[in-house]
Design an enzyme around this catalytic site. Structure first.
Site, PDB file in Angstrom:
ATOM      1  N   SER A 140       0.866  -1.178   0.000  1.00 36.27           N
ATOM      2  CA  SER A 140       0.000   0.000   0.000  1.00 36.27           C
ATOM      3  C   SER A 140       0.902   1.228   0.000  1.00 36.27           C
ATOM      4  O   SER A 140       2.083   1.140   0.381  1.00 36.27           O
ATOM      5  CB  SER A 140      -0.882   0.011   1.255  1.00 36.27           C
ATOM      6  OG  SER A 140      -1.579   1.242   1.380  1.00 36.27           O
ATOM      7  N   TYR A 153      -2.489  -1.211  10.296  1.00 36.78           N
ATOM      8  CA  TYR A 153      -2.366  -1.501   8.862  1.00 36.78           C
ATOM      9  C   TYR A 153      -1.048  -0.954   8.332  1.00 36.78           C
ATOM     10  O   TYR A 153      -0.306  -1.652   7.624  1.00 36.78           O
ATOM     11  CB  TYR A 153      -3.553  -0.881   8.137  1.00 36.78           C
ATOM     12  CG  TYR A 153      -3.585  -1.085   6.642  1.00 36.78           C
ATOM     13  CD1 TYR A 153      -3.869  -2.332   6.094  1.00 36.78           C
ATOM     14  CD2 TYR A 153      -3.381  -0.020   5.770  1.00 36.78           C
ATOM     15  CE1 TYR A 153      -3.936  -2.513   4.719  1.00 36.78           C
ATOM     16  CE2 TYR A 153      -3.445  -0.185   4.399  1.00 36.78           C
ATOM     17  CZ  TYR A 153      -3.717  -1.430   3.873  1.00 36.78           C
ATOM     18  OH  TYR A 153      -3.780  -1.605   2.508  1.00 36.78           O
TER      19      TYR A 153
END
Length: 263
Positions: A140, A153
């Site tokens: 990401s 995350y």
């Protein structure tokens, strides 16, 4: 590289980016192994593809990271080899640190980091034996810089970069490639399925994700990055500028993120 006659294994294949990759790669004359927890959804996806006989379904759970060697053995048995593993499976998060139970942080690390690492380590001897292999890891932009509401995350995605950069260095001699794909906002259900502070699902979409790249466009750009054997690829819209702001103007990025407070 070309995908023709290659065996490609995709995790997180039943929805979102994973599903988009399956539909796109099924047109490129390669054999696919598709994995997620849901065998019914995987079998339905298989029937949507041209040449479904070239697609093997292998359900498993990334949380079961202590038992990845038998999963890898099953995958290799499907076609006799694996050329490319696309580590796409994972979950996201939407909660402030103060509101997030440590069990949520643990699950994010177990699924997004340890599950991916354990699977990749279990496959590594096969790549070394063949003196060929390619890991593609969907991390990401949050693996390059951070944002509020995504602490666990971000931590897991940052960890993936550290691990796979080292793997690339250690096994370049074995012709093992690593490509880290860093998506920005993509129009998937990742926000709806994100964990909140108590570990339940957010069950709501956000505007940034809703207005993100369409899945087919993202997958086309991702496939191009894989074919070029890039070390890293940042795929998104204006949010990818955050990578460069973090590198050269970290305080400016901090002010921008705090001002926008994107959830």
């Amino acid at each position: 590289m070309t995908f023709k006659n290659k065996v490609v294994w995709i995790t997180g294949a039943s929805s979102g980016i994973g599903k988009g990759l399956v539909l796109a790669l099924a047109k490129l004359e390669c054999q696919l192994i598709i994995s997620s927890r849901n065998s019914n959804t995987l079998n339905q996806l298989k029937q949507l593809c041209p040449n479904p006989d070239n697609i093997a379904v292998l359900p498993f759970d990334l949380l079961d990271y202590n038992h990845m060697k038998p999963v890898v053995a099953q995958a290799i048995k499907q076609y006799g080899k694996i050329d490319l593993l696309i580590n796409n499976g994972g979950i996201s998060q939407r909660a402030l640190i103060i509101d997030t139970d440590i069990s949520v942080d643990k699950k994010l690390m177990e699924v997004d980091y340890l599950g991916t690492v354990a699977l990749s380590k279990a496959l590594l001897p096969h790549f070394i034996k063949n003196q060929s292999g390619h890991y593609v890891v969907v991390t990401s932009l949050m693996g390059k810089f951070s944002s509020p509401y995504r602490s666990g995350y971000c931590g897991a995605k940052h960890a993936l970069h550290g691990f796979f950069d080292a793997l690339r260095m250690e096994h370049q001699k074995d012709n093992v490639n690593v490509t880290l794909i860093c998506p920005g906002f993509v129009n998937t259900n990742i926000a709806k399925n994100a964990l909140i502070g108590d570990g339940s699902l957010q069950n709501s979409q956000d505007d940034a994700t809703e207005n993100g790249l369409p899945i087919p466009e993202f997958c086309d750009r991702m496939i191009q990055a894989i074919q070029k054997e890039k070390f890293e690829a940042y795929i998104g819209q204006k949010e990818i500028l955050g990578v460069y702001l973090k590198r050269f103007f970290p305080k400016l990025l901090h002010r921008f993120v705090m001002k926008s407070q994107v959830r």
